[in-house]
Design a protein around this motif. Structure first.
Motif, mmCIF file in Angstrom:
data_model
loop_
_atom_site.group_PDB
_atom_site.id
_atom_site.type_symbol
_atom_site.label_atom_id
_atom_site.label_comp_id
_atom_site.label_asym_id
_atom_site.label_seq_id
_atom_site.Cartn_x
_atom_site.Cartn_y
_atom_site.Cartn_z
ATOM 1 N N THR A 94 0.837 -1.198 0.000
ATOM 2 C CA THR A 94 0.000 0.000 0.000
ATOM 3 C C THR A 94 0.869 1.244 0.000
ATOM 4 O O THR A 94 2.018 1.211 0.443
ATOM 5 C CB THR A 94 -0.933 0.016 1.247
ATOM 6 N N ASP A 95 0.304 2.339 -0.525
ATOM 7 C CA ASP A 95 1.010 3.620 -0.456
ATOM 8 C C ASP A 95 0.615 4.406 0.793
ATOM 9 O O ASP A 95 0.950 5.573 0.925
ATOM 10 C CB ASP A 95 0.732 4.452 -1.710
ATOM 11 N N GLY A 96 -0.089 3.760 1.715
ATOM 12 C CA GLY A 96 -0.539 4.405 2.940
ATOM 13 C C GLY A 96 -2.013 4.737 2.905
ATOM 14 O O GLY A 96 -2.649 4.884 3.951
ATOM 15 N N LYS A 97 -2.582 4.828 1.703
ATOM 16 C CA LYS A 97 -4.007 5.135 1.572
ATOM 17 C C LYS A 97 -4.725 4.123 0.670
ATOM 18 O O LYS A 97 -5.857 3.739 0.919
ATOM 19 C CB LYS A 97 -4.195 6.545 1.009
ATOM 20 N N THR A 98 -4.026 3.704 -0.381
ATOM 21 C CA THR A 98 -4.658 2.832 -1.371
ATOM 22 C C THR A 98 -3.955 1.480 -1.394
ATOM 23 O O THR A 98 -2.727 1.413 -1.362
ATOM 24 C CB THR A 98 -4.577 3.469 -2.777
ATOM 25 N N ARG A 134 -11.031 -4.394 -2.872
ATOM 26 C CA ARG A 134 -10.989 -2.925 -2.771
ATOM 27 C C ARG A 134 -12.398 -2.344 -2.676
ATOM 28 O O ARG A 134 -12.661 -1.431 -1.897
ATOM 29 C CB ARG A 134 -10.291 -2.337 -3.991
ATOM 30 N N CYS A 160 -10.191 -0.823 3.174
ATOM 31 C CA CYS A 160 -8.990 -1.048 4.011
ATOM 32 C C CYS A 160 -9.138 -2.393 4.707
ATOM 33 O O CYS A 160 -10.245 -2.782 5.103
ATOM 34 C CB CYS A 160 -8.861 0.081 5.037
ATOM 35 N N GLU A 212 -8.568 5.943 14.055
ATOM 36 C CA GLU A 212 -7.350 6.747 14.087
ATOM 37 C C GLU A 212 -6.854 6.832 15.519
ATOM 38 O O GLU A 212 -7.636 6.978 16.457
ATOM 39 C CB GLU A 212 -7.618 8.147 13.545
ATOM 40 N N ASN A 240 -3.602 11.323 14.791
ATOM 41 C CA ASN A 240 -4.316 10.906 13.577
ATOM 42 C C ASN A 240 -3.578 9.843 12.779
ATOM 43 O O ASN A 240 -3.682 9.773 11.551
ATOM 44 C CB ASN A 240 -4.577 12.130 12.679
ATOM 45 N N ASN A 241 -2.808 9.009 13.463
ATOM 46 C CA ASN A 241 -2.138 7.891 12.796
ATOM 47 C C ASN A 241 -3.157 6.815 12.480
ATOM 48 O O ASN A 241 -4.100 6.576 13.247
ATOM 49 C CB ASN A 241 -1.057 7.293 13.697
ATOM 50 N N ASN A 242 -2.967 6.117 11.327
ATOM 51 C CA ASN A 242 -3.827 4.970 11.070
ATOM 52 C C ASN A 242 -3.290 3.765 11.827
ATOM 53 O O ASN A 242 -2.258 3.838 12.489
ATOM 54 C CB ASN A 242 -3.941 4.696 9.557
ATOM 55 N N GLU A 274 0.433 2.751 11.009
ATOM 56 C CA GLU A 274 1.413 3.689 11.587
ATOM 57 C C GLU A 274 1.472 3.536 13.105
ATOM 58 O O GLU A 274 2.529 3.671 13.716
ATOM 59 C CB GLU A 274 1.035 5.128 11.219
#
Length: 385
Positions: free
Chosen positions: A324-328, A350, A355, A373, A377-379, A382
């Motif tokens: 993942t790129d962090g979002k997708t 997807r 997610c 979160e 605001n880390n997912n 993270e």
């Protein structure tokens, strides 16, 4: 990888020592409650009341009761003491030596409070746990009965959980103990538990000071060492429970899995970087070449082969892997699709989940992440990193 592994191990060992601390607290509370229940029950006996009042001889065989407790419960070597209102010891089940105990701080407090209580105590005979209940006659306190228990049963339970432990009294109490129950000292520290031969190998006059003053835990010779301090009701430090745990008995499979996944991801990353580098060089060399289209087709074929090889590496892993790129969500291996039976391919996943965290279950436990979160605001990914 080494730094991350050390962080994870430190977190694991810190959590483990916290569990040891909570276990010891719970075991002490259980023993306090059980001892207090026995003391309160004994204090209501009419034969005992008449004895303390001087109306009759003591006809209750507390020594026999202690033996029955040892045979039928986890209480080993329970001592019974009967005290009059002036602090005179009228009876002790374990010895014929009697004296006045009015100098004891806990006894003075009991005289004031006139209610049942428990505490740690260092006396002439031992470092132990005392449960004290007042004896009433005509609504007046005429004396007290003490149920005195030791730390051996607590140490036995810890050993069942792969924790070798020993209880010692602080060296400042050495002169207080005139008739030591265990007859064992390490330097000036009285050992309040028996059968400590294996543990004594790890304790000596040179290292005991360092061990009792540990801040957190220490690891030596593949042994985790943790010290739990024992204080009385007046917040006075009386002694310690020193714990020794073989590191091989602590489950670190999750850390081993992290190392394996870290290495796998690193290999994948190197392959991708190599692919990008080769692509860059290739396109620069063929930009002005008349056979560009032919080479481009060949390159696309190589790209497809590399893509298949990359997917093969992903699918050969036993763990679920997502890129993942962090979002997708960019890619995943077949383990993810095998786990989520309600989807057949990555596009369906997807569309349905967005997610992977959408499938997390709230375990009502701070050790488990959920779909939300966290601080700053880390997912979830993270947060656990």
């Amino acid at each position: 990888l080494k730094n991350e592994e050390q962080k994870l191990l430190h977190s694991k060992y810190s959590t483990y020592t916290t569990n040891i601390e909570e276990t010891i607290k719970n075991l002490i509370n259980e023993k306090n409650n059980a001892s207090l229940a026995i003391a309160i029950s004994f204090s209501k006996d009419e034969k005992l009341i008449n004895f303390v009042n001087g109306k009759s001889e003591l006809t209750i065989d507390y020594g026999k009761i202690s033996t029955e407790l040892e045979e039928n419960t986890k209480f080993k070597n329970v001592w019974i003491q009967i005290i009059d209102i002036n602090g005179n010891s009228l009876y002790r089940s374990w010895t014929n030596i009697v004296n006045n105990i009015s100098f004891r701080k806990d006894f003075k407090q009991t005289l004031i409070d006139k209610k049942a209580s428990t505490t740690f105590s260092v006396g002439r005979f031992d470092f132990n746990i005392k449960a004290n209940s007042p004896i009433y006659f005509n609504n007046e306190v005429i004396g007290f009965i003490e149920v005195i228990s030791h730390f051996n049963s607590i140490i036995d339970v810890l050993k069942e959980n792969n924790i070798n432990a020993i209880t010692i009294a602080d060296k400042k109490h050495k002169e207080t103990i005139k008739h030591p129950y265990s007859n064992t000292f390490i330097a000036d520290y009285y050992v309040a538990t028996k059968n400590n031969d294996e543990i004594n190998k790890n304790l000596n006059a040179q290292n005991i000071e360092e061990i009792i003053n540990l801040n957190g835990y220490s690891i030596k010779n593949n042994i985790l060492i943790y010290t739990y301090k024992l204080s009385n009701n007046f917040d006075e430090n009386l002694g310690y429970v020193i714990n020794f745990v073989d590191l091989n008995s602590i489950d670190i499979e999750n850390i081993k899995s992290f190392k394996s996944q870290f290495i796998t991801n690193t290999v994948i990353l190197v392959i991708l970087m190599l692919f990008l580098f080769i692509s860059y060089v290739y396109f620069n060399e063929t930009a002005n070449n008349s056979k560009f289209n032919t080479k481009l087709k060949k390159h696309i074929k190589q790209l497809n082969n590399l893509q298949k090889y990359k997917q093969y590496i992903l699918d050969s892993q036993t763990n679920i892997i997502v890129i993942t790129d962090g979002k997708t969500l960019i890619n995943c291996n077949k383990r993810l699709l095998e786990f989520f039976k309600d989807v057949n391919n990555l596009n369906e996943f997807r569309e349905k989940y967005v997610c992977v965290c959408k499938a997390f279950v709230d375990m009502n436990d701070e050790l488990y992440v959920i779909n939300k979160e966290y601080d700053n605001n880390n997912n979830w990914a993270e947060y656990i990193a």
